[in-house]
Design a protein around this motif. Structure first.
Motif, PDB file in Angstrom:
ATOM      1  N   GLU A 230       0.833  -1.207   0.000  1.00 38.84           N
ATOM      2  CA  GLU A 230       0.000   0.000   0.000  1.00 38.84           C
ATOM      3  C   GLU A 230       0.867   1.256   0.000  1.00 38.84           C
ATOM      4  O   GLU A 230       0.583   2.222  -0.723  1.00 38.84           O
ATOM      5  CB  GLU A 230      -0.928   0.011   1.206  1.00 38.84           C
ATOM      6  N   ALA A 231       1.931   1.259   0.808  1.00 36.76           N
ATOM      7  CA  ALA A 231       2.811   2.424   0.857  1.00 36.76           C
ATOM      8  C   ALA A 231       3.463   2.676  -0.500  1.00 36.76           C
ATOM      9  O   ALA A 231       3.535   3.817  -0.973  1.00 36.76           O
ATOM     10  CB  ALA A 231       3.880   2.227   1.930  1.00 36.76           C
ATOM     11  N   ALA A 232       3.960   1.617  -1.137  1.00 35.93           N
ATOM     12  CA  ALA A 232       4.606   1.760  -2.444  1.00 35.93           C
ATOM     13  C   ALA A 232       3.614   2.242  -3.495  1.00 35.93           C
ATOM     14  O   ALA A 232       3.935   3.104  -4.324  1.00 35.93           O
ATOM     15  CB  ALA A 232       5.229   0.430  -2.864  1.00 35.93           C
ATOM     16  N   ALA A 233       2.403   1.686  -3.471  1.00 37.89           N
ATOM     17  CA  ALA A 233       1.397   2.095  -4.450  1.00 37.89           C
ATOM     18  C   ALA A 233       0.967   3.542  -4.251  1.00 37.89           C
ATOM     19  O   ALA A 233       0.790   4.296  -5.216  1.00 37.89           O
ATOM     20  CB  ALA A 233       0.183   1.165  -4.365  1.00 37.89           C
ATOM     21  N   ALA A 234       0.801   3.946  -2.981  1.00 32.23           N
ATOM     22  CA  ALA A 234       0.405   5.326  -2.701  1.00 32.23           C
ATOM     23  C   ALA A 234       1.482   6.308  -3.129  1.00 32.23           C
ATOM     24  O   ALA A 234       1.198   7.347  -3.728  1.00 32.23           O
ATOM     25  CB  ALA A 234       0.102   5.483  -1.208  1.00 32.23           C
ATOM     26  N   ARG A 235       2.734   5.976  -2.834  1.00 38.41           N
ATOM     27  CA  ARG A 235       3.831   6.849  -3.245  1.00 38.41           C
ATOM     28  C   ARG A 235       3.921   6.929  -4.768  1.00 38.41           C
ATOM     29  O   ARG A 235       4.112   8.015  -5.334  1.00 38.41           O
ATOM     30  CB  ARG A 235       5.148   6.335  -2.670  1.00 38.41           C
ATOM     31  N   ALA A 236       3.809   5.790  -5.435  1.00 44.90           N
ATOM     32  CA  ALA A 236       3.871   5.784  -6.896  1.00 44.90           C
ATOM     33  C   ALA A 236       2.733   6.597  -7.494  1.00 44.90           C
ATOM     34  O   ALA A 236       2.930   7.367  -8.439  1.00 44.90           O
ATOM     35  CB  ALA A 236       3.832   4.338  -7.411  1.00 44.90           C
ATOM     36  N   ALA A 237       1.533   6.428  -6.943  1.00 44.94           N
ATOM     37  CA  ALA A 237       0.376   7.153  -7.475  1.00 44.94           C
ATOM     38  C   ALA A 237       0.526   8.655  -7.282  1.00 44.94           C
ATOM     39  O   ALA A 237       0.189   9.446  -8.177  1.00 44.94           O
ATOM     40  CB  ALA A 237      -0.901   6.656  -6.810  1.00 44.94           C
ATOM     41  N   GLN A 238       1.014   9.076  -6.110  1.00 46.83           N
ATOM     42  CA  GLN A 238       1.203  10.505  -5.881  1.00 46.83           C
ATOM     43  C   GLN A 238       2.247  11.082  -6.829  1.00 46.83           C
ATOM     44  O   GLN A 238       2.076  12.177  -7.373  1.00 46.83           O
ATOM     45  CB  GLN A 238       1.607  10.757  -4.426  1.00 46.83           C
ATOM     46  N   GLU A 239       3.340  10.353  -7.034  1.00 47.79           N
ATOM     47  CA  GLU A 239       4.381  10.829  -7.942  1.00 47.79           C
ATOM     48  C   GLU A 239       3.875  10.881  -9.379  1.00 47.79           C
ATOM     49  O   GLU A 239       4.068  11.872 -10.093  1.00 47.79           O
ATOM     50  CB  GLU A 239       5.605   9.916  -7.863  1.00 47.79           C
ATOM     51  N   ILE A 240       3.222   9.816  -9.809  1.00 41.45           N
ATOM     52  CA  ILE A 240       2.780   9.728 -11.199  1.00 41.45           C
ATOM     53  C   ILE A 240       1.705  10.760 -11.513  1.00 41.45           C
ATOM     54  O   ILE A 240       1.758  11.441 -12.539  1.00 41.45           O
ATOM     55  CB  ILE A 240       2.277   8.301 -11.495  1.00 41.45           C
ATOM     56  N   THR A 241       0.723  10.900 -10.622  1.00 39.37           N
ATOM     57  CA  THR A 241      -0.376  11.822 -10.925  1.00 39.37           C
ATOM     58  C   THR A 241       0.039  13.281 -10.856  1.00 39.37           C
ATOM     59  O   THR A 241      -0.659  14.149 -11.373  1.00 39.37           O
ATOM     60  CB  THR A 241      -1.572  11.587  -9.982  1.00 39.37           C
ATOM     61  N   ALA A 242       1.182  13.565 -10.244  1.00 37.84           N
ATOM     62  CA  ALA A 242       1.702  14.932 -10.244  1.00 37.84           C
ATOM     63  C   ALA A 242       2.661  15.157 -11.403  1.00 37.84           C
ATOM     64  O   ALA A 242       2.520  16.107 -12.178  1.00 37.84           O
ATOM     65  CB  ALA A 242       2.399  15.224  -8.918  1.00 37.84           C
ATOM     66  N   ARG A 243       3.638  14.252 -11.570  1.00 38.72           N
ATOM     67  CA  ARG A 243       4.687  14.479 -12.556  1.00 38.72           C
ATOM     68  C   ARG A 243       4.271  14.183 -13.977  1.00 38.72           C
ATOM     69  O   ARG A 243       4.844  14.745 -14.925  1.00 38.72           O
ATOM     70  CB  ARG A 243       5.906  13.631 -12.207  1.00 38.72           C
ATOM     71  N   ALA A 244       3.284  13.300 -14.176  1.00 37.06           N
ATOM     72  CA  ALA A 244       2.865  12.977 -15.540  1.00 37.06           C
ATOM     73  C   ALA A 244       2.305  14.202 -16.250  1.00 37.06           C
ATOM     74  O   ALA A 244       2.421  14.326 -17.475  1.00 37.06           O
ATOM     75  CB  ALA A 244       1.825  11.858 -15.525  1.00 37.06           C
ATOM     76  N   LEU A 245       1.726  15.116 -15.497  1.00 38.68           N
ATOM     77  CA  LEU A 245       1.193  16.334 -16.113  1.00 38.68           C
ATOM     78  C   LEU A 245       2.318  17.191 -16.675  1.00 38.68           C
ATOM     79  O   LEU A 245       2.129  17.917 -17.662  1.00 38.68           O
ATOM     80  CB  LEU A 245       0.375  17.125 -15.095  1.00 38.68           C
ATOM     81  N   ASP A 246       3.518  17.146 -16.067  1.00 36.11           N
ATOM     82  CA  ASP A 246       4.653  17.908 -16.586  1.00 36.11           C
ATOM     83  C   ASP A 246       5.035  17.435 -17.986  1.00 36.11           C
ATOM     84  O   ASP A 246       5.456  18.235 -18.828  1.00 36.11           O
ATOM     85  CB  ASP A 246       5.859  17.757 -15.659  1.00 36.11           C
ATOM     86  N   ALA A 247       4.903  16.138 -18.226  1.00 37.91           N
ATOM     87  CA  ALA A 247       5.257  15.610 -19.538  1.00 37.91           C
ATOM     88  C   ALA A 247       4.301  16.092 -20.618  1.00 37.91           C
ATOM     89  O   ALA A 247       4.686  16.242 -21.780  1.00 37.91           O
ATOM     90  CB  ALA A 247       5.267  14.080 -19.501  1.00 37.91           C
TER      91      ALA A 247
END
Length: 409
Positions: A341-358
């Motif tokens: 759960e911790a890994a998934a939450a961290r990945a989701a927070q990173e992806i949903t923020a940084r993917a918009l930069d791309a």
């Protein structure tokens, strides 16, 4: 509260395990067509729950002998993740329903659990509410023919659309917390949907008030006590089961956004490619910064997914052990689920923020609705802080301490 359609209008007769992922994909494709508009409208998810009911997915985990789909938790996690990629709020509704509707298996005897599951399948119930450990218990006062339920629950999932609520209550004197099944149609029950949240706006979550709501003895499913020895190791698997619902939700939302920005990146090229004299030339995107960002996010998603798959395998094995499961095995599964759960939450927070930069400035257009992935993720992780899971993993790794029996929101 919703009303179940006639049985011939559902797909509840579908029992082949291989069919459920296909049904989930079809539902996700349907939800994706108007996900942005529905999320922006923020209406109560009556239609969305009707779609879940008509697909047969609400009874997926109910044994076939009790009138359900007969699927296992691995299949249910796949379904939640698939739906989350299209609509995070609906996936949250479905994941909460799966956990709450299966709680009778963890906290009461087989005969009562079977009766509850048969009634749920026959009525096509959608389950809401919550039995989170941090919620102050409601008060369950004994009467001559049952109990009266009083108090206020600060947060419950799907309270605006549920056919049944599962809540946490305690008997005065002992204070022992119990899982209690409630019919929300009673006039003494008042729910308030939390429509002002910035994410998961269609999850119909909110507070619930109870004023002398009658409860039968049969609707008191069992103890939720965290005291040592109060629950069997098998009942302890309720915690990792719910943690992995959370993990699959996070992974699904992250993968949904990655899919959308990938298609957007292929169609709209970056106007600031420093190594190309003709940045608008057709062809595969070549901006090295964009490619590196996609690579990092893909690695993050795959790593979290692999850990989640490992945890699901461990949980499936533990559930199959039943009453033969011991405390140490339960603890190992719980720690692995917390890590996932911790890994998934961290990945989701990173992806949903940084993917918009791309994507660049186009990501800010409301018509694309790309921000909803971040808002749904962040709303979820605010309720389930990563720090708590990391502490459990660290304490087990360093001290061998078993994770506490703490049920999530």
């Amino acid at each position: 509260m919703t009303t179940a359609p006639p049985a011939d209008k559902t797909v509840a007769a579908v029992t082949g395990r291989s069919d459920w992922p296909h049904i989930a994909r079809e539902l996700a494709d349907d939800l994706a067509t108007d996900a942005v508009e529905r999320e922006q409208a923020g209406k109560p998810p009556l239609d969305e729950v009707a779609r879940l009911r008509e697909s047969g997915l609400l009874t997926l985990l109910v044994p076939a002998a009790h009138g359900g789909g007969g699927a296992d938790w691995r299949t249910a996690y796949t379904v939640v993740r698939t739906v989350a990629a299209a609509d995070g709020a609906v996936a949250h509704l479905l994941g909460s329903h799966y956990f709450l509707s299966c709680c009778a298996r963890f906290f009461t005897g087989p005969a009562r659990a079977a009766r509850v599951e048969r009634a749920s399948a026959a009525g096509q119930w959608y389950w809401g509410g919550g039995i989170a450990s941090h919620e102050p218990p409601l008060m369950l006062t004994p009467t001559t023919d049952g109990y009266l339920l009083d108090g206020h629950q600060r947060y419950g999932s799907g309270v605006g659309v549920a056919d049944r609520l599962l809540v946490r209550a305690a008997v005065p004197g002992t204070g022992e917390p119990l899982a209690v099944l409630v019919d929300p149609a009673h006039p003494g029950l008042m729910s308030s949907s939390g429509g002002d949240t910035f994410g998961q706006r269609l999850s119909a979550a909110g507070s619930i008030g109870f004023d002398s709501v009658p409860v039968t003895a049969d609707d008191v499913l069992g103890s939720l006590s965290p005291d040592d020895g109060a629950l069997s190791p098998f009942a302890g698997l309720a915690v990792p089961t719910s943690r992995l619902v959370s993990a699959q939700f996070c992974l699904g939302v992250a993968e949904g956004l990655l899919g959308e920005v990938r298609e957007h990146g292929r169609a709209v090229h970056s106007p600031w490619q420093p190594f190309s004299p003709h940045p608008w030339t057709e062809g595969p995107p070549q901006d090295p910064y964009v490619l590196t960002a996609y690579g990092e996010l893909a690695v993050s998603a795959r790593a979290a997914s692999a850990l989640a798959d490992q945890a699901v395998t461990a949980l499936t094995h533990g559930l199959a052990r039943g009453d033969d499961l011991d405390d140490e095995e339960c603890a190992e599964i719980a720690v692995l689920a917390s890590a996932a759960e911790a890994a998934a939450a961290r990945a989701a927070q990173e992806i949903t923020a940084r993917a918009l930069d791309a994507v660049g400035a186009h990501a800010a257009f409301a018509r694309h609705g790309l921000d909803r992935f971040w808002r749904d993720t962040r709303t979820h992780t605010l309720r389930e802080p990563v720090a708590h899971r990391l502490r459990e993993v660290g304490d087990y790794f360093l001290n061998g301490a078993h994770p506490p029996f703490t049920l999530p929101a």
